[in-house]
Design an enzyme around this catalytic site. Structure first.
Site, PDB file in Angstrom:
ATOM      1  N   GLY A 101       8.341 -49.256   0.565  1.00 30.99           N
ATOM      2  CA  GLY A 101       8.512 -47.933  -0.026  1.00 30.99           C
ATOM      3  C   GLY A 101       7.436 -46.963   0.422  1.00 30.99           C
ATOM      4  O   GLY A 101       7.703 -45.781   0.668  1.00 30.99           O
ATOM      5  N   THR A 102       6.221 -47.453   0.540  1.00 31.12           N
ATOM      6  CA  THR A 102       5.116 -46.578   0.942  1.00 31.12           C
ATOM      7  C   THR A 102       5.371 -46.000   2.326  1.00 31.12           C
ATOM      8  O   THR A 102       5.229 -44.788   2.547  1.00 31.12           O
ATOM      9  CB  THR A 102       3.790 -47.372   0.927  1.00 31.12           C
ATOM     10  N   ASN A 135       7.591 -44.836 -12.051  1.00 28.48           N
ATOM     11  CA  ASN A 135       7.188 -46.237 -12.077  1.00 28.48           C
ATOM     12  C   ASN A 135       6.293 -46.596 -13.252  1.00 28.48           C
ATOM     13  O   ASN A 135       6.154 -47.762 -13.588  1.00 28.48           O
ATOM     14  CB  ASN A 135       6.477 -46.603 -10.775  1.00 28.48           C
ATOM     15  N   GLN A 170      11.702 -47.097  -7.507  1.00 27.74           N
ATOM     16  CA  GLN A 170      11.715 -47.708  -8.840  1.00 27.74           C
ATOM     17  C   GLN A 170      13.122 -47.655  -9.454  1.00 27.74           C
ATOM     18  O   GLN A 170      13.478 -48.518 -10.258  1.00 27.74           O
ATOM     19  CB  GLN A 170      10.713 -46.961  -9.730  1.00 27.74           C
ATOM     20  N   HIS A 187      11.404 -55.358  -2.570  1.00 30.00           N
ATOM     21  CA  HIS A 187      10.759 -56.224  -3.554  1.00 30.00           C
ATOM     22  C   HIS A 187      10.950 -55.786  -4.996  1.00 30.00           C
ATOM     23  O   HIS A 187      10.599 -56.528  -5.916  1.00 30.00           O
ATOM     24  CB  HIS A 187       9.265 -56.419  -3.227  1.00 30.00           C
ATOM     25  N   THR A 211       8.620 -53.955  16.761  1.00 28.14           N
ATOM     26  CA  THR A 211       9.647 -54.990  16.651  1.00 28.14           C
ATOM     27  C   THR A 211      10.064 -55.133  15.188  1.00 28.14           C
ATOM     28  O   THR A 211       9.225 -55.218  14.295  1.00 28.14           O
ATOM     29  CB  THR A 211       9.108 -56.334  17.194  1.00 28.14           C
ATOM     30  N   CYS A 249      -0.973 -50.341  -9.343  1.00 26.84           N
ATOM     31  CA  CYS A 249      -1.970 -49.701  -8.484  1.00 26.84           C
ATOM     32  C   CYS A 249      -3.146 -49.191  -9.304  1.00 26.84           C
ATOM     33  O   CYS A 249      -4.250 -49.063  -8.815  1.00 26.84           O
ATOM     34  CB  CYS A 249      -1.358 -48.527  -7.732  1.00 26.84           C
TER      35      CYS A 249
END
Ligand code: PLP
Length: 403
Positions: free
Chosen positions: A70-71, A150, A179, A201, A237, A324
Site C-alpha cells: 500500500g505504501t 486505519n 484499509q 496483507h 522483476t 505505526c
C-alpha cells in the site's frame, strides 16, 4: 491461546492463498520477462493475476500495477501524478487524517514547491465535501482522500467527494482503499477515482504486495527506473507469487465478504457494548459509517500503550491507534485532527476483528478488555499489586503482540 484483535495492522495469510502461491515459488519460478518456456509460464500467470484483480475491481488488466504494498502504491500515485502534472499546477488537496504513506509523501512533495492543502475533519474524522470543493482551484492537480481510516475506521463520503472532483476537469483523484478493501466492495466505475491503492496483507494475502489501480489514459511519471515491467510504470522483476497471492486472497475475500461483514459486525457490536460499559470510555470515529471490524475507543485517564501491554500479557493482541504509532511518544494525528486533546488521545485503543475472529475469541475479549480497562483506570495501589485482577485463573496465556 492468544487472541488476535489487530487485523487492521495485518491479517494471517490464508492457507489456500499460500497453496496458490507455492508453485510460483518453486517449479514455475521463471522471470516473466524471459522469452523461454519458464519465462512464458511466469508471464502467463502474471497476466492472469492482472486479469483477476481487474475483474474484482471492475477495471481493465492494463489498469492494474502491482507494487510492493500500500505504501508504494500511494507513493507511486502521488509522486507520479504530481510530477506529471507540475506544468498544469501545483496544488494537492488531502485530509488531515490520511495514513502516513500519503501524509508524509505529500510533505515530501511540499519541499519541491507543491502546495499541500490539508482539509480538517469533523469529530468523527470525516471530510466535508463542500469544504473540499472550496479548496479546489485552477491550479489543483490532485486530490487524495482515503476511503476508510486505519485508526478509527471512519468511512469518508467518497461519492460526493468524487462528484466534486469530477466536476472540475483535469483534477485527478487518488483513493487510499488499503484499509477499506477487506470490507467494502470496490468497483472503480462507481468510485470514479483515477487511482486506487490496496494491499494484500489486509485481506489475508501476503505482505509486501499491493496494487495501484490507474485509470487508463492517466499519466504519471514512474518513480522507479530500470526495466519496462508493469507497462513502464514500475520497474523491477515482478513479485509473481505475491501477485498470485493478492489475486487469490482478493477473490476469496469477495466471495465471502457479505457473510463475514454481517458476522463480524455483530461480534464487534458485542465487544463494543462490553467495552463502552466501562466508565470513562468513548467510541472514536463515526458510530455507523465505519468499518465493520474496527472498534476504536478512548479510555480516559489511561495510557493506550499501557492498556495494550496489559492486554498482551493477558493474551490479547490489540494496538494503540495504528501499528505505526505504537511505541512512539507522539499522539495520533488522526485523533488530534478530530479534536481530541493530547491527554485524551493518549488513552486510545484499537481492537480490530477479522474473518478468522471467532465468537469464542469475543467471549474472552468481552470479559478481559473491560476488566483491564477498569483496573488501569482505577490506578490504585491495589491495582499496582495485582494489575489484572488475576481473576481468570491463568486461563489466558501471555504472548507478545506481533510487530
Ligand atoms: C490506510 C492505509 N494506507 C496505507 C497503508 C500502508 O500499506 P502497506 O502496509 O501495505 O505498505 C496502510 C497500512 O496500514 C493503511 O492502513
Amino acid at each position: 491461546m492468544s487472541i488476535y484483535l489487530d487485523h487492521a495492522a495485518t491479517t494471517p495469510l490464508r492457507r489456500e492463498v499460500l497453496d496458490a502461491m507455492l508453485p510460483f515459488l518453486t517449479e514455475t519460478f521463471g522471470n516473466p520477462s524471459s522469452a523461454h518456456a519458464y519465462g512464458r509460464a511466469a508471464r502467463a500467470a502474471l497476466d492472469d493475476a492482472h486479469e483477476r484483480v481487474a475483474a474484482r475491481l471492475g477495471a481493465e488488466a492494463r489498469e492494474i500495477v502491482f507494487t510492493s504494498g500500500g505504501t508504494e502504491a500511494n507513493n507511486l500515485a502521488l509522486k507520479g501524478a504530481a510530477w506529471a502534472g507540475k506544468a498544469r499546477g501545483h496544488r494537492i488537496v488531502t485530509s488531515a487524517v490520511e495514513h502516513h504513506a500519503v501524509g508524509h509523501t505529500l510533505r515530501y512533495l511540499e519541499k519541491f514547491g507543491f502546495e499541500i492543502v490539508e482539509l480538517p475533519v469533523d469529530r468523527y474524522g470525516r471530510v466535508d465535501p463542500d469544504e473540499l470543493e472550496a479548496a479546489l482551484s485552477d491550479r489543483t492537480i490532485l486530490v487524495s482522500i482515503m476511503l476508510a481510516n486505519n485508526e478509527v475506521g471512519t468511512i469518508q463520503p467518497i461519492g460526493p467527494i468524487a462528484e466534486r472532483v469530477r466536476a472540475r476537469k483535469g483534477i485527478l483523484l487518488h483513493v487510499d482503499a488499503v484499509q477499506a478493501a477487506p470490507w467494502i466492495d470496490l468497483d472503480v466505475r462507481d468510485l470514479e477515482a483515477d487511482f486506487v491503492s490496496i494491499a494484500a496483507h489486509k485481506f489475508e494475502g501476503p505482505k509486501g504486495v499491493g496494487v495501484l489501480y490507474m485509470r487508463h489514459g492517466t499519466h504519471i511519471l514512474a518513480q522507479q527506473h530500470g526495466g519496462s515491467q508493469e507497462r513502464h510504470r514500475r520497474a523491477g522483476t515482478e513479485n509473481l507469487a505475491g501477485a498470485i497471492g493478492l489475486a487469490t486472497a482478493y477473490e476469496l475475500n469477495g466471495v465471502e465478504r457479505p457473510e463475514a461483514v454481517a458476522r463480524i459486525r455483530t461480534a464487534r457490536e458485542r465487544l463494543a457494548e462490553a467495552v463502552l460499559a466501562v466508565d470513562g470510555t468513548e467510541l472514536t470515529g463515526h458510530p455507523f459509517d465505519r468499518l465493520p471490524g474496527l472498534l476504536s475507543i478512548i479510555a480516559q485517564d489511561t495510557d493506550g500503550n499501557a492498556v495494550a501491554v496489559a492486554l498482551d500479557l493477558e493474551g490479547i493482541a490489540a494496538s494503540v491507534g495504528s501499528a505505526c504509532a505504537t511505541g512512539s511518544t507522539e499522539v495520533s494525528h488522526v485523533l488530534s485532527a478530530m479534536g481530541y486533546p493530547e491527554d485524551e488521545a493518549r488513552g486510545s485503543l484499537r481492537l480490530s476483528l477479522g474473518r478468522t475472529t471467532s465468537d469464542e475469541d469475543i467471549d474472552v475479549a468481552v470479559e478481559v478488555v473491560p476488566r483491564v480497562l477498569a483496573s488501569l483506570r482505577r490506578g490504585s495501589a491495589a491495582v499496582a499489586r495485582d494489575p489484572f485482577g488475576q481473576g481468570d485463573g491463568g486461563r489466558h496465556s501471555t504472548t507478545s503482540v506481533p510487530a
